[in-house]
Motif scaffolding. Structure first.
Motif, PDB file in Angstrom:
ATOM      1  N   THR A 129      34.419  38.331  40.427  1.00  0.00           N
ATOM      2  CA  THR A 129      33.058  38.856  40.382  1.00  0.00           C
ATOM      3  C   THR A 129      33.072  40.309  39.950  1.00  0.00           C
ATOM      4  N   THR A 130      31.974  40.722  39.360  1.00  0.00           N
ATOM      5  CA  THR A 130      31.772  42.125  39.003  1.00  0.00           C
ATOM      6  C   THR A 130      30.270  42.364  38.956  1.00  0.00           C
ATOM      7  N   VAL A 131      29.890  43.594  38.703  1.00  0.00           N
ATOM      8  CA  VAL A 131      28.491  43.933  38.453  1.00  0.00           C
ATOM      9  C   VAL A 131      28.448  44.759  37.177  1.00  0.00           C
ATOM     10  N   ASP A 132      27.386  44.569  36.390  1.00  0.00           N
ATOM     11  CA  ASP A 132      27.255  45.331  35.156  1.00  0.00           C
ATOM     12  C   ASP A 132      26.566  46.671  35.453  1.00  0.00           C
ATOM     13  N   PRO A 133      26.434  47.543  34.452  1.00  0.00           N
ATOM     14  CA  PRO A 133      25.822  48.861  34.685  1.00  0.00           C
ATOM     15  C   PRO A 133      24.384  48.789  35.219  1.00  0.00           C
ATOM     16  N   LEU A 134      23.706  47.654  35.014  1.00  0.00           N
ATOM     17  CA  LEU A 134      22.346  47.495  35.539  1.00  0.00           C
ATOM     18  C   LEU A 134      22.341  46.916  36.958  1.00  0.00           C
ATOM     19  N   GLY A 135      23.532  46.666  37.510  1.00  0.00           N
ATOM     20  CA  GLY A 135      23.634  46.128  38.860  1.00  0.00           C
ATOM     21  C   GLY A 135      23.566  44.621  38.961  1.00  0.00           C
ATOM     22  N   ARG A 136      23.546  43.912  37.823  1.00  0.00           N
ATOM     23  CA  ARG A 136      23.511  42.442  37.832  1.00  0.00           C
ATOM     24  C   ARG A 136      24.892  41.892  38.157  1.00  0.00           C
ATOM     25  N   PRO A 137      24.957  40.905  39.063  1.00  0.00           N
ATOM     26  CA  PRO A 137      26.255  40.312  39.382  1.00  0.00           C
ATOM     27  C   PRO A 137      26.683  39.296  38.325  1.00  0.00           C
ATOM     28  N   TRP A 138      27.972  39.222  38.117  1.00  0.00           N
ATOM     29  CA  TRP A 138      28.575  38.251  37.198  1.00  0.00           C
ATOM     30  C   TRP A 138      29.771  37.628  37.905  1.00  0.00           C
ATOM     31  N   GLY A 139      30.051  36.357  37.593  1.00  0.00           N
ATOM     32  CA  GLY A 139      31.207  35.722  38.197  1.00  0.00           C
ATOM     33  C   GLY A 139      31.631  34.480  37.445  1.00  0.00           C
ATOM     34  N   PHE A 140      32.882  34.118  37.601  1.00  0.00           N
ATOM     35  CA  PHE A 140      33.418  32.903  36.978  1.00  0.00           C
ATOM     36  C   PHE A 140      34.547  32.349  37.828  1.00  0.00           C
ATOM     37  N   THR A 141      34.781  31.049  37.679  1.00  0.00           N
ATOM     38  CA  THR A 141      35.888  30.368  38.344  1.00  0.00           C
ATOM     39  C   THR A 141      37.101  30.390  37.429  1.00  0.00           C
ATOM     40  N   ALA A 142      38.270  30.612  38.017  1.00  0.00           N
ATOM     41  CA  ALA A 142      39.514  30.583  37.246  1.00  0.00           C
ATOM     42  C   ALA A 142      40.624  29.946  38.072  1.00  0.00           C
ATOM     43  N   SER A 143      41.551  29.319  37.383  1.00  0.00           N
ATOM     44  CA  SER A 143      42.772  28.847  38.040  1.00  0.00           C
ATOM     45  C   SER A 143      43.989  29.533  37.426  1.00  0.00           C
ATOM     46  N   SER A 144      43.744  30.387  36.452  1.00  0.00           N
ATOM     47  CA  SER A 144      44.837  31.169  35.855  1.00  0.00           C
ATOM     48  C   SER A 144      44.786  32.577  36.438  1.00  0.00           C
ATOM     49  N   PHE A 145      45.343  32.702  37.633  1.00  0.00           N
ATOM     50  CA  PHE A 145      45.388  33.957  38.375  1.00  0.00           C
ATOM     51  C   PHE A 145      46.765  34.096  38.991  1.00  0.00           C
ATOM     52  N   THR A 146      47.354  35.289  38.875  1.00  0.00           N
ATOM     53  CA  THR A 146      48.668  35.503  39.466  1.00  0.00           C
ATOM     54  C   THR A 146      48.934  36.993  39.628  1.00  0.00           C
ATOM     55  N   SER A 147      49.934  37.301  40.434  1.00  0.00           N
ATOM     56  CA  SER A 147      50.391  38.681  40.541  1.00  0.00           C
ATOM     57  C   SER A 147      51.195  39.004  39.288  1.00  0.00           C
ATOM     58  N   LEU A 148      51.176  40.262  38.911  1.00  0.00           N
ATOM     59  CA  LEU A 148      51.884  40.703  37.715  1.00  0.00           C
ATOM     60  C   LEU A 148      52.960  41.722  38.052  1.00  0.00           C
ATOM     61  N   SER A 149      52.652  42.644  38.955  1.00  0.00           N
ATOM     62  CA  SER A 149      53.573  43.728  39.277  1.00  0.00           C
ATOM     63  C   SER A 149      53.337  44.178  40.711  1.00  0.00           C
ATOM     64  N   ALA A 150      54.422  44.554  41.400  1.00  0.00           N
ATOM     65  CA  ALA A 150      54.298  45.103  42.751  1.00  0.00           C
ATOM     66  C   ALA A 150      54.150  46.621  42.713  1.00  0.00           C
ATOM     67  N   ASP A 151      54.724  47.268  41.701  1.00  0.00           N
ATOM     68  CA  ASP A 151      54.669  48.729  41.611  1.00  0.00           C
ATOM     69  C   ASP A 151      54.471  49.140  40.166  1.00  0.00           C
ATOM     70  N   PRO A 152      53.239  49.417  39.745  1.00  0.00           N
ATOM     71  CA  PRO A 152      52.036  49.458  40.566  1.00  0.00           C
ATOM     72  C   PRO A 152      51.538  48.041  40.848  1.00  0.00           C
ATOM     73  N   PRO A 153      50.711  47.869  41.888  1.00  0.00           N
ATOM     74  CA  PRO A 153      50.209  46.539  42.200  1.00  0.00           C
ATOM     75  C   PRO A 153      49.200  46.077  41.147  1.00  0.00           C
ATOM     76  N   LEU A 154      49.590  45.054  40.380  1.00  0.00           N
ATOM     77  CA  LEU A 154      48.751  44.516  39.309  1.00  0.00           C
ATOM     78  C   LEU A 154      48.641  43.005  39.452  1.00  0.00           C
ATOM     79  N   VAL A 155      47.458  42.484  39.127  1.00  0.00           N
ATOM     80  CA  VAL A 155      47.229  41.043  39.055  1.00  0.00           C
ATOM     81  C   VAL A 155      46.612  40.744  37.698  1.00  0.00           C
ATOM     82  N   LEU A 156      46.607  39.467  37.334  1.00  0.00           N
ATOM     83  CA  LEU A 156      45.926  39.081  36.101  1.00  0.00           C
ATOM     84  C   LEU A 156      45.120  37.825  36.334  1.00  0.00           C
TER      85      LEU A 156
END
Length: 163
Positions: free
Chosen positions: A23-50
């Protein structure tokens, strides 16, 4: 560009994946969201996900230009939420099951985990964009996660406690 072989899609459907809504919000404050199954951790230092998002998705512009986003790792009870956020042309936030949580972004209070990110980069991934988020805050519950496998939602069997 060459179309993938039918076996590729079939093979990938056998790989279990987490089910998340970003989820996120745009500059006008409108919420946006989508479903995904392609999500994972990328790095511990710095902590990154994709998380990956189809370039043709109605949410693509909002996410590829946002400054922050929240990944809600869905619990086994959230199959309906996952389906709603995967459906085009519907008000994904109409059910009022999200509320402002980490970074003020729409989140599910009963998610298995929430991972709040600032947008680190957007990478090309063929017909998808790879949204790389720098993790700034997390919340974790004891709820079992929802899993996507063989083109359907399922839940994990409880893991026996270590003796």
């Amino acid at each position: 560009m060459t179309a993938p072989q039918p076996d590729f899609r079939q093979a990938m459907a056998t790989v279990p994946g987490p089910v998340v809504i970003a989820t996120t919000v745009d500059p006008l404050g409108r919420p946006w969201g989508f479903t995904a199954s392609s999500f994972t951790s990328l790095s511990a230092d710095p902590p990154l996900v994709l998380v990956c998002l189809d370039k043709k998705a109605s949410t693509h512009r909002a996410f590829s230009t946002c400054d922050r986003f929240l990944v809600n790792v869905l619990s086994a009870e959230h199959a309906e939420v996952a389906q709603r956020f995967a459906t085009s042309g519907t008000d994904r936030f109409a059910a009022a099951d999200t509320r402002p949580l980490e970074l003020g972004l729409p989140g599910l209070p009963d998610a298995t985990a929430r991972i709040a990110c600032t947008l680190h980069s957007v990478l090309d991934g063929g017909d998808h964009s790879i949204l790389v988020g720098r993790v700034v805050r997390t919340a974790v519950s004891q709820e079992p996660p929802l899993v996507y496998c063989r083109r359907g939602f399922t839940r994990l069997d409880p893991v026996p406690a270590a003796v």
